[in-house]
Design a protein around this motif. Structure first.
Motif, PDB file in Angstrom:
ATOM      1  N   ALA A 299      28.715  70.114  11.916  1.00 39.35           N
ATOM      2  CA  ALA A 299      28.974  71.362  11.202  1.00 39.35           C
ATOM      3  C   ALA A 299      27.675  72.071  10.866  1.00 39.35           C
ATOM      4  O   ALA A 299      27.554  73.301  11.004  1.00 39.35           O
ATOM      5  N   LEU A 300      26.668  71.310  10.412  1.00 35.61           N
ATOM      6  CA  LEU A 300      25.377  71.905  10.080  1.00 35.61           C
ATOM      7  C   LEU A 300      24.739  72.530  11.317  1.00 35.61           C
ATOM      8  O   LEU A 300      24.214  73.652  11.260  1.00 35.61           O
ATOM      9  N   LEU A 301      24.784  71.818  12.435  1.00 33.27           N
ATOM     10  CA  LEU A 301      24.203  72.352  13.665  1.00 33.27           C
ATOM     11  C   LEU A 301      24.939  73.611  14.092  1.00 33.27           C
ATOM     12  O   LEU A 301      24.309  74.604  14.486  1.00 33.27           O
ATOM     13  N   ALA A 302      26.268  73.603  13.995  1.00 34.57           N
ATOM     14  CA  ALA A 302      27.045  74.778  14.377  1.00 34.57           C
ATOM     15  C   ALA A 302      26.701  75.972  13.496  1.00 34.57           C
ATOM     16  O   ALA A 302      26.517  77.100  13.983  1.00 34.57           O
ATOM     17  N   VAL A 303      26.595  75.743  12.196  1.00 36.12           N
ATOM     18  CA  VAL A 303      26.262  76.830  11.264  1.00 36.12           C
ATOM     19  C   VAL A 303      24.876  77.399  11.563  1.00 36.12           C
ATOM     20  O   VAL A 303      24.669  78.618  11.579  1.00 36.12           O
ATOM     21  N   LEU A 304      23.919  76.508  11.803  1.00 35.59           N
ATOM     22  CA  LEU A 304      22.562  76.965  12.099  1.00 35.59           C
ATOM     23  C   LEU A 304      22.527  77.786  13.384  1.00 35.59           C
ATOM     24  O   LEU A 304      21.909  78.864  13.433  1.00 35.59           O
ATOM     25  N   LEU A 305      23.187  77.305  14.435  1.00 38.95           N
ATOM     26  CA  LEU A 305      23.159  78.021  15.705  1.00 38.95           C
ATOM     27  C   LEU A 305      23.856  79.375  15.601  1.00 38.95           C
ATOM     28  O   LEU A 305      23.375  80.381  16.146  1.00 38.95           O
ATOM     29  N   VAL A 306      24.981  79.408  14.902  1.00 41.82           N
ATOM     30  CA  VAL A 306      25.682  80.685  14.723  1.00 41.82           C
ATOM     31  C   VAL A 306      24.837  81.655  13.902  1.00 41.82           C
ATOM     32  O   VAL A 306      24.706  82.834  14.228  1.00 41.82           O
ATOM     33  N   THR A 307      24.245  81.157  12.827  1.00 43.33           N
ATOM     34  CA  THR A 307      23.407  82.004  11.973  1.00 43.33           C
ATOM     35  C   THR A 307      22.201  82.528  12.738  1.00 43.33           C
ATOM     36  O   THR A 307      21.884  83.720  12.690  1.00 43.33           O
ATOM     37  N   TRP A 308      21.525  81.639  13.450  1.00 43.52           N
ATOM     38  CA  TRP A 308      20.349  82.058  14.213  1.00 43.52           C
ATOM     39  C   TRP A 308      20.710  83.023  15.329  1.00 43.52           C
ATOM     40  O   TRP A 308      19.941  83.932  15.649  1.00 43.52           O
ATOM     41  N   SER A 309      21.882  82.822  15.951  1.00 42.14           N
ATOM     42  CA  SER A 309      22.265  83.674  17.085  1.00 42.14           C
ATOM     43  C   SER A 309      22.540  85.108  16.663  1.00 42.14           C
ATOM     44  O   SER A 309      22.602  86.004  17.503  1.00 42.14           O
ATOM     45  N   ARG A 310      22.702  85.331  15.368  1.00 38.97           N
ATOM     46  CA  ARG A 310      22.941  86.689  14.872  1.00 38.97           C
ATOM     47  C   ARG A 310      21.650  87.450  14.606  1.00 38.97           C
ATOM     48  O   ARG A 310      21.675  88.630  14.279  1.00 38.97           O
ATOM     49  N   ARG A 311      20.531  86.750  14.758  1.00 39.60           N
ATOM     50  CA  ARG A 311      19.250  87.374  14.443  1.00 39.60           C
ATOM     51  C   ARG A 311      18.661  88.108  15.645  1.00 39.60           C
ATOM     52  O   ARG A 311      18.976  87.811  16.803  1.00 39.60           O
ATOM     53  N   THR A 312      17.783  89.022  15.345  1.00 39.88           N
ATOM     54  CA  THR A 312      17.113  89.805  16.381  1.00 39.88           C
ATOM     55  C   THR A 312      16.230  88.903  17.249  1.00 39.88           C
ATOM     56  O   THR A 312      15.471  88.085  16.731  1.00 39.88           O
ATOM     57  N   GLY A 313      16.341  89.071  18.551  1.00 47.76           N
ATOM     58  CA  GLY A 313      15.502  88.315  19.462  1.00 47.76           C
ATOM     59  C   GLY A 313      16.119  87.041  19.994  1.00 47.76           C
ATOM     60  O   GLY A 313      15.541  86.385  20.863  1.00 47.76           O
ATOM     61  N   TRP A 314      17.300  86.677  19.480  1.00 47.62           N
ATOM     62  CA  TRP A 314      17.958  85.479  19.996  1.00 47.62           C
ATOM     63  C   TRP A 314      18.339  85.718  21.462  1.00 47.62           C
ATOM     64  O   TRP A 314      18.877  86.764  21.805  1.00 47.62           O
ATOM     65  N   GLY A 315      18.042  84.763  22.324  1.00 46.42           N
ATOM     66  CA  GLY A 315      18.321  84.962  23.736  1.00 46.42           C
ATOM     67  C   GLY A 315      18.514  83.674  24.502  1.00 46.42           C
ATOM     68  O   GLY A 315      18.743  82.601  23.919  1.00 46.42           O
ATOM     69  N   GLN A 316      18.372  83.779  25.814  1.00 43.30           N
ATOM     70  CA  GLN A 316      18.657  82.643  26.679  1.00 43.30           C
ATOM     71  C   GLN A 316      17.713  81.473  26.446  1.00 43.30           C
ATOM     72  O   GLN A 316      18.106  80.319  26.587  1.00 43.30           O
ATOM     73  N   LEU A 317      16.476  81.757  26.092  1.00 45.02           N
ATOM     74  CA  LEU A 317      15.536  80.669  25.830  1.00 45.02           C
ATOM     75  C   LEU A 317      16.001  79.817  24.650  1.00 45.02           C
ATOM     76  O   LEU A 317      15.849  78.594  24.660  1.00 45.02           O
ATOM     77  N   HIS A 318      16.588  80.462  23.657  1.00 44.49           N
ATOM     78  CA  HIS A 318      17.108  79.713  22.507  1.00 44.49           C
ATOM     79  C   HIS A 318      18.317  78.866  22.918  1.00 44.49           C
ATOM     80  O   HIS A 318      18.454  77.708  22.494  1.00 44.49           O
ATOM     81  N   ARG A 319      19.198  79.437  23.736  1.00 42.58           N
ATOM     82  CA  ARG A 319      20.355  78.677  24.201  1.00 42.58           C
ATOM     83  C   ARG A 319      19.920  77.501  25.071  1.00 42.58           C
ATOM     84  O   ARG A 319      20.483  76.403  24.975  1.00 42.58           O
ATOM     85  N   LEU A 320      18.936  77.725  25.903  1.00 43.22           N
ATOM     86  CA  LEU A 320      18.396  76.642  26.729  1.00 43.22           C
ATOM     87  C   LEU A 320      17.783  75.561  25.853  1.00 43.22           C
ATOM     88  O   LEU A 320      17.952  74.363  26.112  1.00 43.22           O
TER      89      LEU A 320
END
Length: 329
Positions: free
Chosen positions: A255-276
């Motif tokens: 749950a913590l990992l999911a919350v962090l990834l969702v929160t971070w993905s809403r920020r400016t500059g989030w992209g494929q490098l982050h998903r990778l």
């Protein structure tokens, strides 16, 4: 299937079963090249086709990662609930360590162990579906990462391959296992799968970031994912914590990992490098865990070590190549 879509589609067909079944080095096939190659005849249409269908279904519908995640969760219930039915089987494949993992969190009304069920579903979401898709999309140019790879003939062939593999596994289960889930259990699992699919196609991805703060460094994303995906593994190995406390820790870390990834993905500059980075961190956690996993059957220490090293190095190389291919410096 277009010629441009062929390489990533084939790559996903092969990568998904490797991540799902071979990376952890848990089975008696560990270190046996002949067995590993032979297993792909079932695992490619079972896991690879599922990952490809999920990716294509979401991309064709104009959906993104929320949809793929929920479809992955549907597969995570379908595979152990309806296909190999291990979720309900207390003596699946006569694996000795399953019963001790099942009993502490057993729910009689459902006929499942909460810890084991979460373990199976989460494992399929991360390793069978989401991480392989993120890796393969990283090899593509930005404009190709969200476009379909398959034409309708390719989709039909992929769907038939998955259905054939699933039928093979169900048939094998009925012939080799002395256990059959109840009608209520199968119906319940089926209802959950249908509900998850319905919800998956009801959500839409954001077109623009909703948080003006900059996204974190991809190294941080990968490091956090690596650590959080390792917590329950370490506790399971060192303390055999598979009771309700272990379940709470496991669910909490996910749950913590999911919350962090969702929160971070809403920020400016989030992209494929982050998903990778997130996918790579998860795969590295699984590859590292393989070194302390005891395979089923009679696997020599040499075969186990060779298997673990080869797949760990393979993960590292794959991440490096994906990063370079995507032009992400």
């Amino acid at each position: 299937m277009s010629l441009k879509g062929l390489p990533p589609a084939v790559g996903l067909l092969l990568l998904a079963p490797v991540c799902a079944e071979y990376l952890s080095g848990y089975d008696s096939s560990t270190g046996d090249v002949t067995e590993l190659l032979g297993g792909l005849f079932v695992f490619v249409p079972l896991y690879g086709a599922a990952a490809l269908l999920i990716r294509e279904g979401a991309r064709r519908a104009g959906r993104g990662w929320p949809t793929m995640f929920l479809l992955a969760a549907a597969f995570g219930v379908m595979q152990p609930g309806l296909i190999d039915q291990a979720m309900f089987n207390p003596s699946y494949r006569d694996i000795a360590y399953l019963a001790p993992m099942l009993e502490p969190t057993y729910i009689p009304q459902l006929g499942i162990g909460a810890y084991l069920s979460l373990h199976w579903v989460a494992g399929h979401v991360v390793f069978s579906i989401c991480a392989p898709i993120a890796i393969m999309e990283s090899f593509l140019k930005p404009e190709r990462r969200t476009t379909p790879w398959l034409g309708w003939p390719g989709l039909v062939v992929t769907a038939l391959a998955f259905a054939g593999a699933a039928w093979f596994v169900v048939t094998w289960h009925l012939k080799t296992e002395n256990f059959v889930p109840s009608t209520a259990q199968l119906a319940g699992a089926g209802a959950v799968v249908v509900a998850l699919v319905a919800v998956a196609f009801s959500v839409r991805s954001r077109s623009v970031p909703s948080d003006p703060r900059p996204a974190p460094n991809p190294w941080l994303v990968g490091g956090v994912t690596l650590v959080l995906m390792s917590v329950s593994m370490v506790l399971e190995w060192t303390t055999s914590l598979v009771d309700w406390t272990g379940f709470a820790v496991y669910a909490g870390q996910l749950a913590l990992l999911a919350v962090l990834l969702v929160t971070w993905s809403r920020r400016t500059g989030w992209g494929q490098l982050h998903r990778l980075a997130a996918a790579g961190g998860a795969l590295l956690a699984q590859a590292a865990g393989a070194f302390v996993t005891q395979p089923l059957g009679d696997v020599s220490a040499t075969a186990k070590l060779g298997h673990n090293v080869a797949f760990a190095l393979g993960v590292v190389l794959l991440i490096i190549l994906a990063r370079k291919k995507a032009g992400l410096r």
